[in-house]
Design a protein around this motif. Structure first.
Motif, short mmCIF file in Angstrom:
data_model
loop_
_atom_site.label_atom_id
_atom_site.label_comp_id
_atom_site.label_asym_id
_atom_site.label_seq_id
_atom_site.Cartn_x
_atom_site.Cartn_y
_atom_site.Cartn_z
N ASN A 42 26.06 31.28 34.14
CA ASN A 42 25.17 32.12 34.94
C ASN A 42 23.77 31.52 35.10
O ASN A 42 22.90 32.14 35.68
N GLN A 43 23.57 30.31 34.56
CA GLN A 43 22.25 29.69 34.62
C GLN A 43 22.05 28.94 35.94
O GLN A 43 22.93 28.22 36.38
N HIS A 211 22.36 38.33 52.45
CA HIS A 211 22.40 37.10 51.66
C HIS A 211 23.31 37.29 50.44
O HIS A 211 24.17 36.45 50.15
N GLU A 212 23.13 38.42 49.74
CA GLU A 212 23.91 38.64 48.52
C GLU A 212 25.37 38.95 48.85
O GLU A 212 26.27 38.61 48.07
N ASP A 220 27.43 28.87 45.47
CA ASP A 220 26.27 27.99 45.68
C ASP A 220 25.71 28.13 47.09
O ASP A 220 26.41 28.56 48.01
N HIS A 221 24.46 27.73 47.24
CA HIS A 221 23.82 27.77 48.56
C HIS A 221 24.14 26.47 49.32
O HIS A 221 23.23 25.74 49.71
N ASP A 222 25.42 26.22 49.54
CA ASP A 222 25.81 25.00 50.25
C ASP A 222 25.99 25.31 51.74
O ASP A 222 25.63 26.40 52.20
N ASN A 223 26.54 24.35 52.48
CA ASN A 223 26.70 24.55 53.93
C ASN A 223 27.66 25.69 54.25
O ASN A 223 27.47 26.41 55.24
N ASN A 224 28.70 25.85 53.42
CA ASN A 224 29.62 26.98 53.64
C ASN A 224 28.89 28.30 53.52
O ASN A 224 29.09 29.22 54.33
N ALA A 319 26.99 29.70 41.54
CA ALA A 319 28.40 29.56 41.25
C ALA A 319 28.60 29.06 39.82
O ALA A 319 27.80 28.27 39.32
N PRO A 320 29.68 29.50 39.12
CA PRO A 320 29.96 28.97 37.78
C PRO A 320 30.20 27.48 37.83
O PRO A 320 30.76 26.95 38.79
#
Length: 322
Positions: A42-43, A211-212, A220-224, A319-320
């Protein structure tokens, strides 16, 4: 090798650490769990020069240097335990109600053999924080978000379900605007101002909610993530414009077909007449109508990018690690 000295900031506390450059990120995450009670999975670490590397990479490979200041974001084990306990109690009540219904042998006529989309793809509980001022107003705002027609539309379309919709206390997590726990188990939103003298604007909070909700699918805040999040905001704006105009189609001839979800989102806001996200443009009196629209669209896209970057920086969801 000389150790590197870094400082970890977590909810107002500073934790100095000394690490060998060859120490792994996994080791760092375990140390942080001991200091903050935030589990490694969770970090989320925020710092200048951050690189995406696996957990067995060294801290040097991850971009950590001597003197680096790191911000740690993530829910503690106590917070997650409280959520799980609340969810368990809710499940117990549901089981008792189901057993009572079965014993009663009540037959109910229905035109469908499956639950309606509204009952499945929704927020199943609303919980303001009772220890904060004016919880009734916070509940009203959460209920308004949960029953927002545009939000209900995108939740049904994308089959999103959320266990608990609740709020974040500004004094407890001042750096966060939103948090999604376990891909939809709970969504927490920052409703109040820093000084508790009021509430943030509805559109600001609703954009954080979109957003959430995207974190129900992507961690993760990736392109997907960016593509789906932009699509949700676009669909919210389109839905509201369609309701106002009595149609479900965007047919303004002044805009060409969008090339990306972000452009489509910005176009939907511009066509919807949004004054919040339009931004200032550099149009002049000599510009043609098409040129003025293009500049407004570009200004809106720039504003959306800046707002979304702030949401990413102040989002507690990640993301984990694999």
């Amino acid at each position: 090798m000389e150790p590197i000295h870094i400082s970890i900031s977590h909810r107002g506390s500073i934790h100095p650490l000394s690490l060998l450059p060859e120490a792994t990120l996994d080791y760092l995450h375990k140390r942080l769990e001991e200091l903050t009670s935030v589990a490694p999975e969770n970090q989320k670490l925020l710092y200048k020069g951050k690189k995406n590397v696996p957990g067995d990479a060294t801290v040097a490979e991850a971009g950590l240097k001597d003197g680096t200041k790191v911000q740690l974001i993530g829910p503690t084990a106590e917070e997650l335990g409280g959520l799980k306990a609340t969810e368990s109690e809710h499940q117990k009540k549901e089981r008792i109600l189901r057993e009572r219904a079965q014993r009663a042998h009540v037959k109910v006529r229905s035109t469908s053999s499956t639950p309606s989309a509204d009952s499945r793809y929704t927020f199943h509980r609303i919980e303001p924080l009772p220890h904060l001022p004016n919880p009734s107003s916070a509940r009203d705002l959460l209920n308004k978000l949960a029953n927002d027609p545009a939000i209900r539309h995108v939740m049904s379309k994308h089959q999103f379900a959320v266990g608990v919709l609740t709020e974040l206390a500004p004094h407890e997590q001042p750096h966060l605007l939103g948090l999604n726990v376990n891909a939809g188990q709970a969504i927490k939103l920052r409703l109040r101002t820093d000084r508790y003298d009021g509430f943030r604007t509805y559109k600001e909070v609703r954009r954080v909610l979109c957003h959430e909700l995207t974190h129900n699918v992507w961690g993760d805040h990736d392109n997907n993530f960016k593509e789906l999040n932009s699509t949700l905001n676009k669909e919210v704006a389109e839905f509201e414009r369609a309701q106002a105009a009595g149609t479900h189609f965007l047919n303004d001839p002044g805009f060409e077909a969008p090339q990306s979800a972000l452009e489509a989102e910005a176009q939907a806001y511009v066509l919807g007449g949004s004054q919040v996200l339009g931004g200032a443009s550099t149009s002049s009196a000599t510009d043609s109508p098409e040129e003025r629209r293009r500049k407004v669209l570009e200004a809106t896209m720039n504003r959306l990018r800046k707002e979304e970057q702030e949401l990413e920086d102040r989002c507690g969801t990640s993301a984990p690690e694999q």
